[in-house]
Design a protein around this motif. Structure first.
Motif, mmCIF file in Angstrom:
data_model
loop_
_atom_site.group_PDB
_atom_site.id
_atom_site.type_symbol
_atom_site.label_atom_id
_atom_site.label_comp_id
_atom_site.label_asym_id
_atom_site.label_seq_id
_atom_site.Cartn_x
_atom_site.Cartn_y
_atom_site.Cartn_z
ATOM 1 N N ASN A 286 0.845 -1.191 0.000
ATOM 2 C CA ASN A 286 0.000 0.000 0.000
ATOM 3 C C ASN A 286 0.883 1.245 0.000
ATOM 4 N N VAL A 287 0.633 2.089 -0.978
ATOM 5 C CA VAL A 287 1.495 3.243 -1.209
ATOM 6 C C VAL A 287 0.716 4.547 -1.000
ATOM 7 N N ALA A 288 1.360 5.480 -0.311
ATOM 8 C CA ALA A 288 0.848 6.851 -0.246
ATOM 9 C C ALA A 288 1.837 7.765 -0.946
ATOM 10 N N VAL B 276 -3.009 3.899 -2.091
ATOM 11 C CA VAL B 276 -4.142 4.086 -1.175
ATOM 12 C C VAL B 276 -4.524 5.537 -0.983
ATOM 13 N N SER B 277 -3.551 6.418 -1.109
ATOM 14 C CA SER B 277 -3.917 7.822 -0.898
ATOM 15 C C SER B 277 -2.896 8.739 -1.544
ATOM 16 N N ILE C 157 -1.356 8.265 7.404
ATOM 17 C CA ILE C 157 -0.593 7.597 6.337
ATOM 18 C C ILE C 157 0.072 6.339 6.876
ATOM 19 N N SER D 145 -2.432 3.500 7.135
ATOM 20 C CA SER D 145 -3.054 2.914 5.940
ATOM 21 C C SER D 145 -2.056 2.459 4.882
ATOM 22 N N ALA D 146 -0.830 2.929 4.960
ATOM 23 C CA ALA D 146 0.126 2.606 3.902
ATOM 24 C C ALA D 146 1.336 1.851 4.450
ATOM 25 N N ASP D 147 2.079 1.229 3.523
ATOM 26 C CA ASP D 147 3.324 0.544 3.891
ATOM 27 C C ASP D 147 4.550 1.387 3.600
ATOM 28 N N VAL E 135 5.694 5.581 1.998
ATOM 29 C CA VAL E 135 5.249 6.866 1.474
ATOM 30 C C VAL E 135 6.327 7.432 0.546
#
Lengths: 346, 346, 346, 346
Positions: D7-9, D34-35, D69, D72-74, D76
């Motif tokens: 999961n990437v932001a 994801v965002s 962040i 929700s993410a792995d 950024v």
């Protein structure tokens, strides 16, 4: 998705169309390119001729032997100049072998082909086996796909929603189409010399482009009273992209909102056609490198003319991408397989 | 040639139009540029701001004081954005001082100006003194020349021969006009960023360009039943040049030869209009840097549409060059004086 | 100014150099072009082949008969490919007729010519009559002017002030030169196809460009210990212009101010060389269409390298313009006659 | 391949770098975006602002809240202008959360950063956690990756094989680097206006580019006696691509063959570095749209200078592509995952 690998052969590898097939098929999850074929004697390893392919393809063009191709491949793409496939296609057609032909040889009836291409057409019994297939309106009933031309694709997608409902004023369909240089191919002519293209804009083949009969033939299927279109083509000083400006009148007056809705309805389940918000017009850059056709409308209540803008990448939607979309149909794959591409913005 | 030197003042020197006036006037044998004027406070020596002028001009912009200008100059050029000259022109007009205005402020009647420019127009008694002057059809009866816009010039020259004879089908005049970037001026906007222009093609202001009323107003003088035109404008990824594609129908059918002759007759004594051989279409490159408008025709007997192509350099014929041509008329010089320029071929 | 008209003949009219001579000579107040000559059989009226010349020149190329040329003209320009003038020049040289040769045939000694051009050189007694003439350092002592090459001109003007004073570290003269497409001429090759130039940048002939010996030969006259330069050439995706980046070390350390002064002193009375303010570097656009060479310097005290930027228009200062400057010298005209041109800014 | 989805932001979505991350990550088989996060208030659906993303992404930028962040993410990505991440990175670093920073904020030591970026550097304890990571020479020992700059990447890959063996003459390393416009970003400045870029070539920041200390710092790690390089940067009139011309001398004379072998050996297992055949030089077009760096060499025995050409796509290998390559390393994926791209030839 069907996980079986599709073995692909490509005839005509030295032109832009063949190279674009190689580029796109590299990332198609269900395809393996088994062989590439030249129509000339040239037989250098492909990445020597084209350094951008280095480390990606280790293929050397070989002569196009139909029997050998039919033994090793599941489908063959013709990415040849006009006048080649009409002579080479026979064994494939007679064997019911799948062919996707990017050239113009099987798009027109014999008489139109003779008139516009100034060449002897393919024999009638072979022409009868081929099917002109605008991929977004695909109907599977042939082993031989005549893949549409680039200008024809952009123009037909611009006009389809109105023609399919018989709405066009058939005497006032004006198409001012522009294309980047790659549409004209690799041949070395005065008109492809950098100095003659850069910082210039040139109209060519006005009223004489060979895509005209291809467009009218398809429009006629949708709206039978259409016999001709006013169609000109110009060269943009860019590498890729087609921008079609269509100016049309309608038989009955429709509101701008209704016209917008007709387009949105026609294309709502077609993943490669993106209808812009009303009065927003697409530009070429937003589709380059992709299989999208982006379409925008704006209506002029004073003149009663509707302006329809349609933009595509002539090498993708106008050639190799649409050919792969047609291939996906033939093999019952999702039509977007291998074609989910985003344009480079900058 | 009248050997008296014409002293010229230029208001609005930082835009492309003003710089082009400086470029062209440098080699005008009868002109001396006495002063340049900014509408902002910026007052750096001009060749510091623009190194291409180094060693050619030693001028520094000064505020535009009408009295001072009228004392030192014989004519003033306004090369300003719209909305400037309408407020600054009054003292010049009241003194019957010669003005050539490259902006749009005095081209339209008050109501059209308010509608299309969304600004308060100049007072009516001032508008009454101005004369819209397409230089190739010049009729000298005003001290205040409203120099035509670039798109308007190319379009009017394309249509004049037919409109002057009342031949146009007034409901089907379709103009697809394209321009290089300089037409949009120096302002820094997203749409002038290199990345958004290069390798792109964009339609803008479809049906909304402010040159539309300018064109219809002049056409109407020639053919009174013309009330509207279908007119779109697009941005070419080049620096200079306008390419107008006009698609028109005629009230009565005329042969291609007759149409060609109408154009040749209309323009036979006009040194800046070159009519191409029948079915030969001009390209942009052949007029860049010059005051020529080159025009070509091709007729489609199937659709009954005549395609007329008109190309100009938007900065020369479409702005500074035509302004100098108008100045030559005002001073009874040969209209080609200082304007005998050949395009760079390569 | 000498009001006598100079009658000019041009041999080699179909290349860019010949067309540029026609463009520039049109506005030269003391020149009349009496005849143009092809080296092929092609004999169409020049404005038919090149529509940009329509209404400006009514000339048709004729075979190049030296006797006829010497009877009707005062000077002949060779604007031919390499290998032509070496065979055609003899009668002109033996008659002491004025020749300005834009080709490379008389720039090098016989042995260097054979090595770099891979052709048989002109006979020694003819070579002896020719004079390599960098126009801004012109010394009149020959009837046969070998006009410098485009890269050589830009490079020599960049290095002259230092070489003339023997200041260059002869082992570290690095020239990274770039040129627009017109420098490579009109021939149709893969490398001149629009698609291969546009959106690309390519280095070619690294260490092998035929202008290398031309540069070292002239540098050696100024600073005899210079035997070689590190010189590469690249193709810019533009029509015109050369940008030379020279990186040099000096034998003794000099301040940035002193270096700047050396350039300003060397060029203070040379109207076509504009030295920029210290640390300000010129760009290509500011000289396009003109005979200027603009030069800027910036010194790096860390690396001890001086960066010298020199920009010219390869077709003007690098070919036709310099040739006319040399002609002006031959006829004792002011060297700027017919060459006072300002670049198009936009 | 690890099938877990990453999961990437992305922080900084409105610049070219962020858009390129979106383009490339769309086809990365192990990534979900994801965002996306703006540093301004602008919060329009991304495909409204950028029509090329229509139907591909349904994301709206939200404020960059580190806690949210990290939940929700792995990982950024910072794709922000310089001066942003140095202030925003602290919570991520302190939580040992994976960060890939495309900006320059963590590439230099505090003092160099202050000197070259003219901004307050990040605190030392944060700088200590970051690792400058040229992806092709990646060594995993940090949670915070400072992704190299575009010019630095092309230059370091050109020089690495020689520097790693201590072969470079440290006083004569001359880099003449050129970049397309996208390298300069989206900001609207006079220097990004189409008219100033098109048909032009401009050197900027000579000896002052902020990538200079980044390059010398890395070179020094390989060859400690290197303290400075002669480095200039110029703007090419194209959208994308960097072309680095490096001119270097060596301490001991090596044959052209040996030099070629050093490059081939260094890069033989690096999938993104393609060493061309000896004396064959790459052009920009062959890498556009891809993560390749193509390198070619040619040696001049007269001057003892080796010319090294290195070409990359500044947006891919020089930014987003290398960042994804670094991400692949962090997650133990094959480094080519999602990056097997072929350049568009035409």
């Amino acid at each position: 998705m069907n996980k079986k690998i599709i073995n692909v052969a490509i005839i005509g590898i030295t032109g832009y169309g063949g190279l674009e097939l190689l580029r796109l098929l590299y990332n198609h999850p269900a395809v393996h390119v088994v062989s590439i074929h030249n129509t000339s004697d040239h037989a250098e390893e492909i990445s020597t001729t084209y350094p951008h392919l280095k480390s990606m393809y280790n293929l050397t063009p070989i002569p196009a032997d139909p029997l050998h191709i039919m033994q090793s491949a599941d489908v063959v793409f013709f990415s040849t100049s006009s006048g080649i496939s009409k002579d080479m296609a026979q064994p494939f057609i007679e064997a019911n072998f799948l062919v996707i032909d990017l050239s113009g040889d099987f798009r027109l009836n014999a008489s139109e082909y003779a008139t516009w291409y100034k060449k002897t057409p393919a024999p009638q019994h072979l022409l009868d086996q081929a099917k002109y297939s605008l991929a977004d309106f695909y109907q599977n009933d042939s082993h031989y796909i005549a893949n549409p031309g680039c200008y024809a694709t952009a123009t037909l997608l611009a006009l389809a929603p109105l023609a399919q409902q018989g709405l066009l004023d058939e005497e006032n369909i004006i198409i001012d189409a522009k294309s980047g240089m790659s549409g004209a191919g690799k041949s070395l002519t005065t008109s492809s010399h950098f100095i003659n293209v850069n910082e210039n804009f040139t109209m060519y083949k006005a009223n004489h482009h060979q895509h005209i009969p291809e467009i009218t033939q398809q429009l006629k299927q949708w709206q039978p009273n259409i016999n001709h279109i006013q169609f000109t083509t110009s060269l943009l000083p860019i590498n890729r992209g087609i921008f079609v400006s269509a100016y049309v009148k309608l038989h009955s007056e429709l509101s701008a909102d209704s016209l917008q809705k007709i387009y949105e309805d026609t294309y709502q389940n077609k993943p490669f056609i993106r209808v812009m918000t009303q009065d927003q017009l697409p530009n070429i850059k937003q589709v380059i490198g992709t299989n999208f056709a982006d379409i925008g409308l704006t209506y002029n209540p004073d003149t009663k003319y509707l302006t329809i803008i349609s933009v595509i990448d002539n090498m993708v939607k106008g050639a190799a991408g649409q050919a792969i979309q047609n291939m996906n149909h033939l093999f019952d794959l999702d039509e977007t397989t291998g074609l989910e591409l985003i344009a480079q913005y900058a």
